[in-house]
Write a protein that holds these residues in place. Structure first.
Motif, short mmCIF file in Angstrom:
data_model
loop_
_atom_site.label_atom_id
_atom_site.label_comp_id
_atom_site.label_asym_id
_atom_site.label_seq_id
_atom_site.Cartn_x
_atom_site.Cartn_y
_atom_site.Cartn_z
N ARG A 60 0.83 -1.21 0.00
CA ARG A 60 0.00 0.00 0.00
C ARG A 60 0.87 1.26 0.00
O ARG A 60 0.57 2.23 -0.69
CB ARG A 60 -0.93 -0.01 1.22
N ARG A 61 1.94 1.24 0.79
CA ARG A 61 2.85 2.40 0.83
C ARG A 61 3.44 2.67 -0.54
O ARG A 61 3.43 3.81 -1.02
CB ARG A 61 3.98 2.10 1.82
N ASP A 62 3.96 1.64 -1.21
CA ASP A 62 4.59 1.84 -2.51
C ASP A 62 3.58 2.29 -3.56
O ASP A 62 3.87 3.16 -4.40
CB ASP A 62 5.27 0.54 -2.96
N LEU A 63 2.38 1.72 -3.53
CA LEU A 63 1.34 2.13 -4.47
C LEU A 63 0.91 3.58 -4.20
O LEU A 63 0.71 4.37 -5.13
CB LEU A 63 0.13 1.20 -4.36
N ALA A 64 0.80 3.93 -2.92
CA ALA A 64 0.39 5.30 -2.57
C ALA A 64 1.42 6.31 -3.07
O ALA A 64 1.06 7.35 -3.64
CB ALA A 64 0.22 5.42 -1.05
N ILE A 65 2.71 6.02 -2.88
CA ILE A 65 3.75 6.93 -3.35
C ILE A 65 3.69 7.06 -4.86
O ILE A 65 3.82 8.16 -5.41
CB ILE A 65 5.13 6.42 -2.88
N ASP A 66 3.49 5.94 -5.54
CA ASP A 66 3.41 5.97 -7.00
C ASP A 66 2.22 6.82 -7.46
O ASP A 66 2.35 7.64 -8.38
CB ASP A 66 3.30 4.55 -7.53
N TYR A 67 1.07 6.63 -6.85
CA TYR A 67 -0.12 7.40 -7.22
C TYR A 67 0.07 8.89 -6.94
O TYR A 67 -0.29 9.75 -7.76
CB TYR A 67 -1.35 6.91 -6.45
#
Length: 336
Positions: free
Chosen positions: A284-291
């Protein structure tokens, strides 16, 4: 390539020689899509695309692919030449011998070697510049290059049984566990990655064309692609990525899908130093940063996409992960 994120530590380390030599680090960071303000956020992370762009820009500016970590420059183009040279070897053993000789030829302060015994082999790095402390980022960069090259040459990840480092344990050692092995040793005489010797007999499967493709994708492919992709934690991460975040199963359901009992799944994850909740949080952290970095989606939309029932819960989680709330993080990324 699997998505992921890179600790801000590696960003700071990459721009330190830029700052020391009076170049404009802020401009390089902005051109790479990284806000200079993020350097003041110790828990911040950046996307592989942004870090790769910065890596290449720093190397070009310094004309040094090892970022001034050695008293002799590793001039731009050295890594590409090495890759083209290694594809002519027949086995991984002969390729790694050639690789270590190459580094020993172009560097003065590091002595690289392939050491093998009856069961295990090691890629070892010794710092030879007298009493001067070993440059940590230099060791880290050489290890990433060497392990990434070894895995690429045979087309599979080489599991690291243990990793040793010739300096004290840094605060970011959790990054090492994800990159290399759960078995880490510090304050050792030599920096080394130990692996099963049987890999040395595997054939080199790359050629000049694949070498050119590999170099074009570097360094992001080196930093992330050859993380442990065969382990159970990586399998779970891939399955979760493929499912809608609102449909992620709970632990018991996921164990059933893997034909395991919950206790077996928990034990096997513990063996890899992971937990089901930690895997979900990291993803979730990595996806959030990407978004936040690469889309115009609102924070509420991102929270919904990631499966949070309320935006406030996403705010709390993101601040725990990175030290900033999502809005602040995006503003820092957008600062000119």
């Amino acid at each position: 390539m699997q998505k992921g994120s890179i600790s801000i530590y590696f960003v700071r380390s990459a721009v330190e020689p830029i700052i020391e030599r009076g170049f404009d680090a802020d401009e390089l960071l902005r051109n790479a899509g990284i806000s200079p303000a993020l350097l003041q956020t110790p828990q911040a992370r950046v996307t592989p695309q942004n870090f790769s762009a910065l890596w290449l820009a720093v190397a070009r500016t310094l004309d040094d692919e090892l970022f001034c970590q050695d008293s002799r420059r590793m001039k731009v183009g050295s890594f590409a030449m090495l890759c083209q040279s290694l594809v002519h070897c027949t086995t991984l053993r002969s390729a790694l011998v050639r690789m270590t000789r190459f580094f020993n030829l172009i560097l003065d302060d590091f002595q690289c070697s392939l050491e093998s015994g009856t069961r295990h082999a090691s890629l070892a790095i010794r710092h030879t510049a007298g009493l001067r402390a070993s440059p940590v980022f230099g060791c880290e960069t050489l290890l990433m290059m060497q392990h990434g090259l070894a895995c690429w040459l045979i087309g599979r990840r080489i599991p690291i049984l243990a990793a040793a480092f010739c300096y004290p344990e840094p605060s970011r050692s959790a990054e090492y566990a994800r990159m290399y092995s759960q078995h880490l040793l510090f304050d050792q005489p030599t920096t080394a990655l130990r692996f099963d010797q049987s890999y040395l007999d595997l054939p080199v499967i790359q050629n000049q064309k694949s070498a050119s493709d590999f170099v074009r994708q570097a360094p992001a492919n080196i930093v992330l692609k050859y993380k442990n992709s065969e382990g159970l934690a990586a399998q779970i991460r891939r399955r979760l990525r493929a499912a809608a975040r609102t449909e992620w199963p709970d632990f018991e359901e996921f164990a059933a899908r893997l034909n395991m009992t919950p206790s077996t799944l928990r034990r096997r994850l513990q063996d890899e130093g992971q937990s089901f909740q930690a895997i979900k949080d990291q993803l979730r952290r990595d996806l959030a940063i990407d978004y936040l970095c690469h889309t115009a989606n609102s924070v509420t939309e991102i929270a919904c996409e990631l499966g949070f029932s309320e935006a406030s819960a996403f705010h709390r989680a993101f601040k725990k992960w990175t030290g900033a709330n999502p809005g602040e993080y995006r503003q820092r990324m957008l600062k000119g």
